[in-house]
Design a protein around this motif. Structure first.
Motif, mmCIF file in Angstrom:
data_model
loop_
_atom_site.group_PDB
_atom_site.id
_atom_site.type_symbol
_atom_site.label_atom_id
_atom_site.label_comp_id
_atom_site.label_asym_id
_atom_site.label_seq_id
_atom_site.Cartn_x
_atom_site.Cartn_y
_atom_site.Cartn_z
ATOM 1 N N ALA A 86 0.736 -1.159 -0.052
ATOM 2 C CA ALA A 86 0.131 0.064 0.075
ATOM 3 C C ALA A 86 1.008 1.138 -0.050
ATOM 4 O O ALA A 86 0.673 2.209 -0.541
ATOM 5 C CB ALA A 86 -1.015 0.075 1.104
ATOM 6 N N THR A 87 1.835 1.397 0.635
ATOM 7 C CA THR A 87 2.861 2.274 0.673
ATOM 8 C C THR A 87 3.485 2.573 -0.576
ATOM 9 O O THR A 87 3.498 3.853 -0.941
ATOM 10 C CB THR A 87 3.899 2.049 1.888
ATOM 11 O OG1 THR A 87 3.414 1.807 3.126
ATOM 12 C CG2 THR A 87 4.836 3.459 1.952
ATOM 13 N N ALA A 88 3.909 1.523 -1.249
ATOM 14 C CA ALA A 88 4.480 1.654 -2.372
ATOM 15 C C ALA A 88 3.627 2.154 -3.914
ATOM 16 O O ALA A 88 3.791 3.182 -4.532
ATOM 17 C CB ALA A 88 4.933 0.353 -3.044
ATOM 18 N N PHE A 89 2.326 1.717 -3.519
ATOM 19 C CA PHE A 89 1.246 2.442 -4.372
ATOM 20 C C PHE A 89 0.921 3.725 -4.293
ATOM 21 O O PHE A 89 0.702 4.399 -5.105
ATOM 22 C CB PHE A 89 0.010 1.378 -4.121
ATOM 23 C CG PHE A 89 -1.207 2.060 -4.899
ATOM 24 C CD1 PHE A 89 -1.208 1.627 -6.264
ATOM 25 C CD2 PHE A 89 -2.199 2.457 -4.297
ATOM 26 C CE1 PHE A 89 -2.248 1.955 -7.075
ATOM 27 C CE2 PHE A 89 -3.571 2.841 -4.958
ATOM 28 C CZ PHE A 89 -3.396 2.597 -6.518
ATOM 29 N N ILE A 90 1.000 4.113 -2.813
ATOM 30 C CA ILE A 90 0.606 5.563 -2.785
ATOM 31 C C ILE A 90 1.827 6.291 -3.063
ATOM 32 O O ILE A 90 1.545 7.575 -3.619
ATOM 33 C CB ILE A 90 0.303 5.770 -1.040
ATOM 34 C CG1 ILE A 90 -0.944 5.202 -0.650
ATOM 35 C CG2 ILE A 90 0.562 7.278 -0.655
ATOM 36 C CD1 ILE A 90 -1.317 4.995 0.763
ATOM 37 N N GLY A 91 2.984 6.057 -2.837
ATOM 38 C CA GLY A 91 4.274 6.863 -3.421
ATOM 39 C C GLY A 91 4.080 6.711 -4.871
ATOM 40 O O GLY A 91 4.402 7.746 -5.639
ATOM 41 N N PHE A 92 3.743 5.776 -5.700
ATOM 42 C CA PHE A 92 3.669 5.718 -7.078
ATOM 43 C C PHE A 92 2.547 6.503 -7.413
ATOM 44 O O PHE A 92 3.014 7.399 -8.559
ATOM 45 C CB PHE A 92 3.023 4.300 -7.594
ATOM 46 C CG PHE A 92 3.183 4.160 -8.958
ATOM 47 C CD1 PHE A 92 4.053 4.114 -9.662
ATOM 48 C CD2 PHE A 92 1.832 3.929 -9.384
ATOM 49 C CE1 PHE A 92 3.771 3.906 -10.994
ATOM 50 C CE2 PHE A 92 1.430 4.024 -10.860
ATOM 51 C CZ PHE A 92 2.561 3.889 -11.595
ATOM 52 N N ILE A 93 1.316 6.807 -6.760
ATOM 53 C CA ILE A 93 0.489 7.768 -7.255
ATOM 54 C C ILE A 93 1.096 9.338 -7.417
ATOM 55 O O ILE A 93 1.046 9.962 -8.036
ATOM 56 C CB ILE A 93 -0.819 7.845 -6.493
ATOM 57 C CG1 ILE A 93 -1.533 6.245 -6.722
ATOM 58 C CG2 ILE A 93 -1.800 8.719 -6.663
ATOM 59 C CD1 ILE A 93 -2.843 6.279 -5.730
ATOM 60 N N ALA A 94 1.728 9.561 -6.233
ATOM 61 C CA ALA A 94 2.314 10.920 -5.867
ATOM 62 C C ALA A 94 3.397 11.141 -7.069
ATOM 63 O O ALA A 94 3.614 12.199 -7.645
ATOM 64 C CB ALA A 94 2.935 11.027 -4.516
ATOM 65 N N LEU A 95 4.130 10.076 -7.488
ATOM 66 C CA LEU A 95 5.295 10.127 -8.284
ATOM 67 C C LEU A 95 4.774 10.432 -9.758
ATOM 68 O O LEU A 95 5.300 11.466 -10.411
ATOM 69 C CB LEU A 95 6.277 8.832 -8.471
ATOM 70 C CG LEU A 95 7.034 8.818 -6.987
ATOM 71 C CD1 LEU A 95 7.881 7.597 -6.972
ATOM 72 C CD2 LEU A 95 7.993 10.031 -6.731
ATOM 73 N N ILE A 96 3.654 9.774 -10.105
ATOM 74 C CA ILE A 96 3.175 9.894 -11.443
ATOM 75 C C ILE A 96 2.576 11.217 -11.623
ATOM 76 O O ILE A 96 2.401 11.909 -12.651
ATOM 77 C CB ILE A 96 2.187 8.827 -11.827
ATOM 78 C CG1 ILE A 96 0.964 8.921 -11.028
ATOM 79 C CG2 ILE A 96 3.060 7.557 -11.925
ATOM 80 C CD1 ILE A 96 0.015 7.794 -11.365
ATOM 81 N N ARG A 97 2.288 11.875 -10.539
ATOM 82 C CA ARG A 97 1.632 13.313 -10.277
ATOM 83 C C ARG A 97 2.981 14.305 -10.479
ATOM 84 O O ARG A 97 2.535 15.380 -10.341
ATOM 85 C CB ARG A 97 0.580 13.532 -9.300
ATOM 86 C CG ARG A 97 -0.626 12.766 -9.254
ATOM 87 C CD ARG A 97 -1.247 13.275 -8.079
ATOM 88 N NE ARG A 97 -1.809 14.527 -8.190
ATOM 89 C CZ ARG A 97 -2.164 15.177 -7.170
ATOM 90 N NH1 ARG A 97 -2.252 14.519 -6.164
ATOM 91 N NH2 ARG A 97 -2.658 16.510 -7.333
ATOM 92 N N GLY A 98 4.097 13.572 -10.546
ATOM 93 C CA GLY A 98 5.271 14.633 -10.362
ATOM 94 C C GLY A 98 5.670 15.250 -9.022
ATOM 95 O O GLY A 98 5.947 16.335 -8.684
ATOM 96 N N ARG A 99 5.176 14.855 -7.930
ATOM 97 C CA ARG A 99 5.302 15.200 -6.610
ATOM 98 C C ARG A 99 6.145 14.183 -5.644
ATOM 99 O O ARG A 99 5.666 13.544 -4.861
ATOM 100 C CB ARG A 99 3.996 15.140 -6.026
ATOM 101 C CG ARG A 99 2.537 15.594 -6.484
ATOM 102 C CD ARG A 99 2.718 17.253 -6.574
ATOM 103 N NE ARG A 99 1.620 18.060 -7.209
ATOM 104 C CZ ARG A 99 0.843 19.080 -6.997
ATOM 105 N NH1 ARG A 99 1.195 19.410 -5.649
ATOM 106 N NH2 ARG A 99 0.064 19.330 -7.732
#
Length: 295
Positions: A76-89
């Motif tokens: 879940a942590t990796a998935f949440i980090g992935f969402i932020a990264l694909i938004r450029g954050r």
């Protein structure tokens, strides 16, 4: 759609107040629920009352709790980090990860570092010692709040409601399965709430000077509805527990079905309400922490 510069000063003040208030609430809850005979008795009444209808909910409860493991938390942590990264954050990805890790580590430190006096209220579980805060509830709540931070504004309300709902169900499930006392779950939400406020301060500090927020992302109505529902649930819990306080202080297993149900249902309402309030408080300010235009 109006866009304006972020108001960092007042937002920072709000987050500091939020963190301090939840720290204070945690201390009060711990003192009352763990260090007073009445608090331990109320928790034990709720735990004893979970036997009502247990056969009908054992299957779903076990599935919910068994789904929360170290592996699932990392995923879940990796998935949440992935969402932020694909938004450029990038800063958001790091901060959300720190929120989840910090909240769960804090819970484990508190659980094994705090004492629980034995007042003879719950002899069957006396050997367990302190169980506050709940680790499983912290996992669910920390993931829920971190998800709220990283989701795009268009799906933030829906994601918040679903994630907060799951975290509330997880907290109630720990009570239904006799894994945790009601105060353990509420304490877990407060730990997550403190870390959410701290994460918000980090996001403010890393925010660019030319970052701008959109008033369309405020979600004030959703936050008000979610928080209002949480307050109502907490009030229902308070009424139920106040009624129990006036009863003779007998062993919980000697109580009739009515007070046992009041203890269990009232505590479940309080657990769900606490998560609703914590989520609403962050939802009200998240558009300032993660502005649409990062600059």
């Amino acid at each position: 759609m109006r866009v304006r510069a972020t108001a960092r000063g007042w937002t920072a003040v709000w987050l500091v107040v939020l963190a301090l208030a939840q720290m204070g609430a945690f201390v009060v809850l711990w003192r009352l629920a763990v260090h007073t005979p009445l608090g331990q008795w109320l928790d034990t009444v709720a735990l004893t009352g979970n036997q009502i209808g247990r056969d009908q909910i054992t299957g779903p409860v076990n599935k919910i709790l068994n789904a929360m493991s170290v592996v699932s938390l990392l995923a879940a942590t990796a998935f949440i980090g992935f969402i932020a990264l694909i938004r450029g954050r990038v800063a958001l990805a790091i901060t959300a990860t720190l929120l989840i890790g910090g909240a769960n580590i804090t819970t484990q430190i508190l659980k094994y570092g705090m004492d629980r006096p034995d007042f003879g209220v719950d002899p069957e579980r006396a050997f367990v010692g302190n169980s506050l805060p709940s680790g499983h509830t912290t996992v669910a709540a920390s993931v829920a709040v971190a998800l709220m931070l990283v989701l795009p504004p268009k799906v933030r309300v829906l994601g918040t409601v679903l994630a907060a709902g799951y975290a509330a169900i997880a907290g109630v499930a720990t009570l239904s399965a006799s894994w945790h006392r009601p105060s353990d779950a509420v304490a877990a939400y407060l730990v997550v709430g403190v870390w959410a406020a701290l994460a918000g301060l980090v996001l403010l500090l890393t925010q660019r000077e030319d970052a701008k927020i959109s008033t369309a992302d405020a979600h004030r109505v959703a936050a008000l509805v979610l928080g209002g529902a949480g307050v109502v649930a907490i009030c229902v819990s308070a009424v139920a527990l106040a009624w129990l306080v006036d009863l003779p202080r007998v062993a919980p297993d000697q109580l009739t079905r009515r007070p046992l149900f009041a203890g269990y249902a009232g505590s479940a309402a309080g657990i769900a309400g606490a998560m609703g309030v914590v989520a609403a408080l962050m939802l009200a300010v998240v558009h300032r922490l993660v502005p649409r235009h990062k600059g």
